[in-house]
Design an enzyme around this catalytic site. Structure first.
Site, short mmCIF file in Angstrom:
data_model
loop_
_atom_site.label_atom_id
_atom_site.label_comp_id
_atom_site.label_asym_id
_atom_site.label_seq_id
_atom_site.Cartn_x
_atom_site.Cartn_y
_atom_site.Cartn_z
N ASP A 278 -12.37 -8.64 3.65
CA ASP A 278 -13.68 -8.72 3.13
C ASP A 278 -14.20 -10.86 2.96
O ASP A 278 -15.58 -10.61 3.36
CB ASP A 278 -13.94 -8.14 1.24
CG ASP A 278 -13.52 -6.91 1.59
OD1 ASP A 278 -13.48 -6.41 2.80
OD2 ASP A 278 -14.43 -6.49 0.11
N LYS B 121 2.94 -14.84 1.50
CA LYS B 121 2.94 -16.07 0.26
C LYS B 121 4.80 -16.17 0.64
O LYS B 121 5.52 -16.66 -0.36
CB LYS B 121 2.79 -15.41 -0.62
CG LYS B 121 2.67 -15.70 -2.33
CD LYS B 121 1.57 -16.54 -1.47
CE LYS B 121 1.51 -17.66 -3.36
NZ LYS B 121 1.33 -18.49 -3.65
N ASP C 164 -3.68 -18.54 -0.10
CA ASP C 164 -4.41 -18.61 -0.92
C ASP C 164 -4.64 -19.98 -0.24
O ASP C 164 -6.13 -20.12 0.30
CB ASP C 164 -3.46 -19.60 -2.68
CG ASP C 164 -2.35 -19.77 -2.14
OD1 ASP C 164 -1.69 -19.78 -0.62
OD2 ASP C 164 -1.52 -21.36 -3.57
N TYR D 70 0.42 -1.43 -0.40
CA TYR D 70 -0.06 0.17 -0.05
C TYR D 70 1.05 1.22 0.04
O TYR D 70 0.70 2.41 -0.56
CB TYR D 70 -1.23 -0.31 1.27
CG TYR D 70 -2.50 -0.49 1.07
CD1 TYR D 70 -2.02 -1.71 0.93
CD2 TYR D 70 -3.14 0.49 1.61
CE1 TYR D 70 -3.27 -2.49 0.74
CE2 TYR D 70 -4.31 -0.70 1.55
CZ TYR D 70 -4.75 -1.64 1.09
OH TYR D 70 -5.93 -2.51 0.48
N ASP E 169 -6.47 -6.80 3.78
CA ASP E 169 -8.06 -6.50 3.15
C ASP E 169 -8.36 -7.21 2.71
O ASP E 169 -9.91 -7.53 2.35
CB ASP E 169 -6.78 -5.43 1.86
CG ASP E 169 -8.49 -4.61 1.04
OD1 ASP E 169 -9.16 -4.13 1.93
OD2 ASP E 169 -8.21 -4.26 -0.11
C1 IPM Z 1 -10.48 -0.89 3.83
C2 IPM Z 1 -11.27 0.06 2.96
C3 IPM Z 1 -9.34 0.69 2.41
C4 IPM Z 1 -8.46 -0.02 2.30
C5 IPM Z 1 -9.86 1.72 1.15
C6 IPM Z 1 -11.15 1.98 1.50
C7 IPM Z 1 -8.78 2.51 1.10
O1 IPM Z 1 -10.83 -1.52 1.31
O2 IPM Z 1 -10.19 -0.60 5.19
O3 IPM Z 1 -10.03 -2.43 4.00
O4 IPM Z 1 -8.11 -1.11 1.02
O5 IPM Z 1 -7.79 -0.44 3.15
MN MN Z 2 -11.20 -3.39 2.10
#
Ligand code: IPM
Ligand code: MN
Length: 370
Positions: free
Chosen positions: A254, A193, A226, A142, A250
């Site tokens: 999710d 990884k 993975d 990042y 990240d």
């Molecule tokens: C998160 C979001 C952020 C990230 C974005 C909005 C920059 O997806 O907090 O997970 O990638 O960290």
């Molecule tokens: Mn995110």
């Protein structure tokens, strides 16, 4: 009375709608004489860009660093799709994390009993699921340099980024995961990884060394990312604490959030190191994004924002009892089938954002009186 200075950054789209409900809960604590919240407000993301031409102002960074904790809503939306890359709403959040030194991102994925059928996985795979992802937040790809887009000959371009992790960066985040696991089921799965990336080799070796030297009571396992994503859908309950880098965290967070079937329910904490005065920089935000598709409709689920406030009470202020009051109020509301449309299951009628906030405050009254 306990006094806390909070910076509220509602952000964009549904951000201000759900933040309003968390403010109701803060007011409840103040009116009961339990915690006095002194609340500053600021703009961030697209709303800051519209007002000031930048997604994060120096003024907001200063307010954030002066506050005891930041409560963040959500940022972004199609309105800002054409804005210059460096001034996009997301950049505001990334810069805020970096300027506050928030290296540790804690993302719990919890399946609420009342919502076990909302998961896309079979109920027995997720019932009682309670895992937490510890994501490194201000390093890795990042922020790594060099990065950029280079124009080549023949109409070719190249986009490039750098993934790197130093011993120091790995140790400070691994420590957070081991400490946290010590208060839970004492299991850490470190995800990398290392079969392909040198940054992963160092990540794996440093984590192992730290565990052997300082956390002998923690069971440490290493997993390739993975495989981890596969294991998360196959049998998520095998995990307790998952420790990983910025990008993998990240993605996996999710995935883990969706296992619960209720993205609108999950809070998160972003923490830094304590300074000389013992103050720890911290920011709390819902895991869900700014949901432009439902913005303005007054139907967004404010629970993740309200649970983010509960996380603040717990992690920043050690007010575990007060945090549990909020958690219990949310459980009660759910058990009575009071639902926003995202978690509605056909019984009764879904409530709007504001009714959900009011219902939680009503339950707080009931719990406090008993
Ligand atoms: C998160 C979001 C952020 C990230 C974005 C909005 C920059 O997806 O907090 O997970 O990638 O960290
Ligand atoms: Mn995110």
């Amino acid at each position: 009375m306990i006094n806390k200075k909070i910076l509220s950054l509602p952000g964009d789209c549904i951000g201000p709608e759900v933040m309003a409900e968390a403010l109701k809960v803060m007011n409840w604590f103040s009116s009961r004489g339990l915690i006095n919240f002194e609340i500053e407000k600021g703009l961030v993301g697209g709303s800051s860009y519209d007002e000031f031409g930048t997604p994060l102002t120096e003024e907001v960074i200063k307010l954030a660093n002066e506050s005891d904790a930041v409560l963040f809503g959500s940022i972004g939306g199609p309105k800002w799709d054409d804005v210059n890359y460096d001034l996009r709403p997301e950049k505001g959040l990334l810069s805020l994390r970096q300027s506050m030194g928030l290296f540790a991102n804690l993302r719990p994925a919890i399946v609420f009993d009342a919502l076990v059928d909302a998961s896309s996985l079979k109920p027995d795979l997720v019932k009682g699921l309670n895992i937490i992802i510890v994501r490194e937040l201000i390093g890795g790809i990042y922020f790594g340099e060099p990065r950029g887009i280079k124009q080549l000959e023949n109409n070719q371009r190249i986009g490039f980024n750098t993934q790197s992790y130093s011993t120091e960066e790995i140790i400070r985040i691994a420590r957070v995961a081991f400490e946290l696991a010590g208060k839970r089921n004492k299991k850490v799965c470190s995800v990398d990884k290392a079969n392909v990336m040198e940054s992963g080799v160092v990540w794996r070796e440093e984590t192992l060394k730290l565990c052997n030297q300082h956390y002998p009571n923690i069971e440490l396992e290493h997993m390739f990312v993975d495989n981890c994503s596969m294991q998360l859908v196959k049998s998520p309950k095998q995990f307790d604490v998952i420790l990983t880098d910025n990008l993998f965290g990240d993605i996996l967070s999710d995935l883990a959030a969706m296992l619960t079937g209720s993205l609108g329910m999950l809070p998160s904490a972003s923490l830094g190191s304590k300074n000389q005065n013992g103050k720890m920089p911290s920011l709390y935000e819902p895991v869900h994004g700014s949901a432009p598709d439902i913005a303005g409709k007054k139907i967004a689920n404010p629970i993740a924002q309200i649970l983010s406030l509960a996380m603040m009470l717990k992690y920043s202020f050690d007010l575990d009892k007060e945090a549990s009051l909020i958690d219990d109020a949310v459980q009660l509301v759910l058990s009575e089938n009071i639902r926003t449309s995202d978690i509605f299951e056909g019984v009764g009628k879904p409530v709007g954002t504001s009714e959900m906030g009011d219902a939680i405050v009503t339950k707080l009254d009931i719990i406090a009186e008993n």
